[in-house]
Design an enzyme around this catalytic site. Structure first.
Site, PDB file in Angstrom:
ATOM      1  CE  LYS A  34     -10.227   0.524   3.512  1.00 52.85           C
ATOM      2  NZ  LYS A  34      -9.101   1.325   3.967  1.00 52.85           N
ATOM      3  CG  ASP A  44      -1.716  -2.572   7.966  1.00 52.04           C
ATOM      4  OD1 ASP A  44      -2.486  -2.341   8.923  1.00 52.04           O
ATOM      5  OD2 ASP A  44      -1.676  -1.857   6.940  1.00 52.04           O
ATOM      6  CD1 TRP A  49      -2.551   1.763   0.496  1.00 51.96           C
ATOM      7  CD2 TRP A  49      -2.036   1.835   2.670  1.00 51.96           C
ATOM      8  NE1 TRP A  49      -3.260   2.789   1.059  1.00 51.96           N
ATOM      9  CE2 TRP A  49      -2.963   2.857   2.389  1.00 51.96           C
ATOM     10  CE3 TRP A  49      -1.558   1.686   3.971  1.00 51.96           C
ATOM     11  CZ2 TRP A  49      -3.427   3.730   3.380  1.00 51.96           C
ATOM     12  CZ3 TRP A  49      -2.019   2.549   4.949  1.00 51.96           C
ATOM     13  CH2 TRP A  49      -2.948   3.562   4.649  1.00 51.96           C
TER      14      TRP A  49
HETATM   15  C1  LMR Z   1      -6.845   2.659  -0.243  1.00 54.46           C
HETATM   16  O1  LMR Z   1      -5.865   1.929  -0.313  1.00 54.46           O
HETATM   17  O2  LMR Z   1      -7.404   3.135  -1.255  1.00 54.46           O
HETATM   18  C2  LMR Z   1      -7.450   2.985   1.101  1.00 54.46           C
HETATM   19  O3  LMR Z   1      -6.753   2.308   2.104  1.00 54.46           O
HETATM   20  C3  LMR Z   1      -7.570   4.441   1.338  1.00 54.46           C
HETATM   21  C4  LMR Z   1      -6.265   5.144   1.546  1.00 54.46           C
HETATM   22  O4  LMR Z   1      -6.154   5.877   2.532  1.00 54.46           O
HETATM   23  O5  LMR Z   1      -5.329   4.997   0.746  1.00 54.46           O
END
Ligand code: LMR
Length: 396
Positions: free
Chosen positions: A246, A211, A130
């Site tokens: 979520k 996570d 992420w």
């Molecule tokens: C995402 O990956 O789109 C979500 O977790 C929102 C974010 O804050 O990036």
């Protein structure tokens, strides 16, 4: 002072929200930011959340600070959700959890604590991970290294390469893992892979940092915690950061938690005092409302049942959409090319198209996806599915 600062480009995920809002095309489709959407494109307030809010508004009698660790009912219910009701780490009082402002607050607090404990700390993150993991952890001063995780050609986890890399990592370094619903690739470790990984982490003295932001979105609440529970059984120390954005749909309420598992109760106590000193220095204490809602739901049998049914419906909808998308691609002439999407889990998958093709989808069709080609499957619906598949096939 401010003239010393250079303007930054928009955030790769949040920037899309603004662009989407400004787009006047009535056919526009938002497959960008990771929020659940229903068939009408809405992100609904869950009925269990509405009911819990009614109860809270009727009974709340103060706005005084909640404690720095958050609401005790929230904390213990969340620990049970993560570890199960009878985990030995809980019985041995080796676990400490603090409520945090969302999963991001949890990640940053954990990162600052790691930096305090080890000024030279290194954390290994999956490639890809992420996008916000990097600033949340790196800005605390932890060194970030990558291990291979997703093979973009084979569309699967490259588990052997991952294990080879982690097999060379020095003892005492950390490994960031996605508990379930890998963001951004949607490819999750199997139970056998978790077991092999647990053995390697324990043999090499590596510290897992899991996570888990989507518990309940892959296979179910308990199944999705398989890795968390297994690793808490296998290693003396670990971190878990979790989010209720979520699974409770509480995105804007900012509710999550940071959980530490220590080698013994003495170490857990010391880590607890340091973690609360870290959070005191960042945000002092968490906001109350979101945690109170989760506390009410998880500690009331009827509301909990209602919430689990709503969570199950969200999960089923996403899984159905995955299959419908693959079926639509296959029917429209891209047979076999996107079959992997049906095997992946959670909100996200990579389409596996180029950045130029992503741009083309946005420019010519007002379809918004992240530059890496990550789509939020929950943004699809029976109304836009054909439009999206036709558009993607036209840019291939
Ligand atoms: C995402 O990956 O789109 C979500 O977790 C929102 C974010 O804050 O990036």
């Amino acid at each position: 002072m401010f003239e010393q600062l250079q303007a930054l480009p928009a955030d790769p995920i949040l920037g899309l929200m603004a662009l989407f809002r400004e787009d006047a095309n009535p056919d526009k489709v938002d497959l960008g930011v990771g929020v659940y959407r229903d068939e009408h494109g809405q992100t609904p307030i869950l009925e269990s959340v509405r009911a819990a809010e009614q109860r809270r508004f009727g009974s709340e009698d103060t706005k005084a600070y909640i404690g720095p660790a958050g609401a005790p009912g929230f904390v213990s219910a969340l620990e049970t959700m993560l570890l199960g009701s009878d985990h030995s780490a809980l019985r041995d009082k080796r676990v400490f959890t603090a409520q945090s402002p969302g999963g991001c607050g949890a990640l940053r607090a954990a990162a600052e604590l790691i930096k305090r404990a080890d000024g030279d700390a290194t954390i290994w993150v999956s490639n890809p991970t992420w996008a916000n993991h990097i600033p949340l952890l790196g800005d605390a001063g932890i060194t970030i290294r990558e291990y291979p995780y997703y093979d973009h050609s084979a569309k699967t986890i490259c588990f052997d390469a991952m294990m080879d890399t982690l097999g060379q990592v020095e003892a005492g370094q950390l490994v960031l893992l996605h508990g379930c619903c890998h963001n951004p690739c949607g490819a999750d470790l199997s139970e056998a892979q978790w077991q092999a990984l647990a053995q390697l982490l324990s043999e090499r003295g590596l510290i897992p940092f899991i996570d888990i932001a989507y518990q309940g979105f892959a296979r179910g609440l308990d199944d999705d915690a398989y890795g968390v529970r297994l690793l808490a059984d296998s290693v003396p120390e670990m971190f878990v950061t979790s989010s209720c954005s979520k699974n409770f749909g509480l995105y804007r309420e900012r509710v999550g938690a940071v959980t530490l598992v220590a080698a013994d109760s003495g170490a857990a106590n010391a880590a607890r005092s340091q973690l609360l000193s870290v959070t005191r220095g960042i945000y002092s204490m968490p906001p109350a409302h979101g945690g109170a809602i989760v506390d009410i739901i998880l500690n009331n049998e009827d509301l909990r049942r209602q919430w689990v049914a709503e969570l199950t419906a969200m999960r089923n909808r996403i899984n159905d959409l995955r299959h419908a998308l693959v079926e639509s691609f296959n029917r429209k002439g891209a047979a076999g090319r996107f079959d992997f999407i049906a095997d992946q889990q959670g909100m996200f998958s990579f389409l596996g198209i180029s950045a130029q093709q992503v741009e083309q989808l946005q420019r010519d069709f007002s379809i918004y996806i992240v530059g890496s080609s990550r789509i939020n499957v929950a943004g699809l619906s029976s109304t836009n599915l054909d439009y999206v598949t036709d558009a993607v096939i036209s840019v291939l």
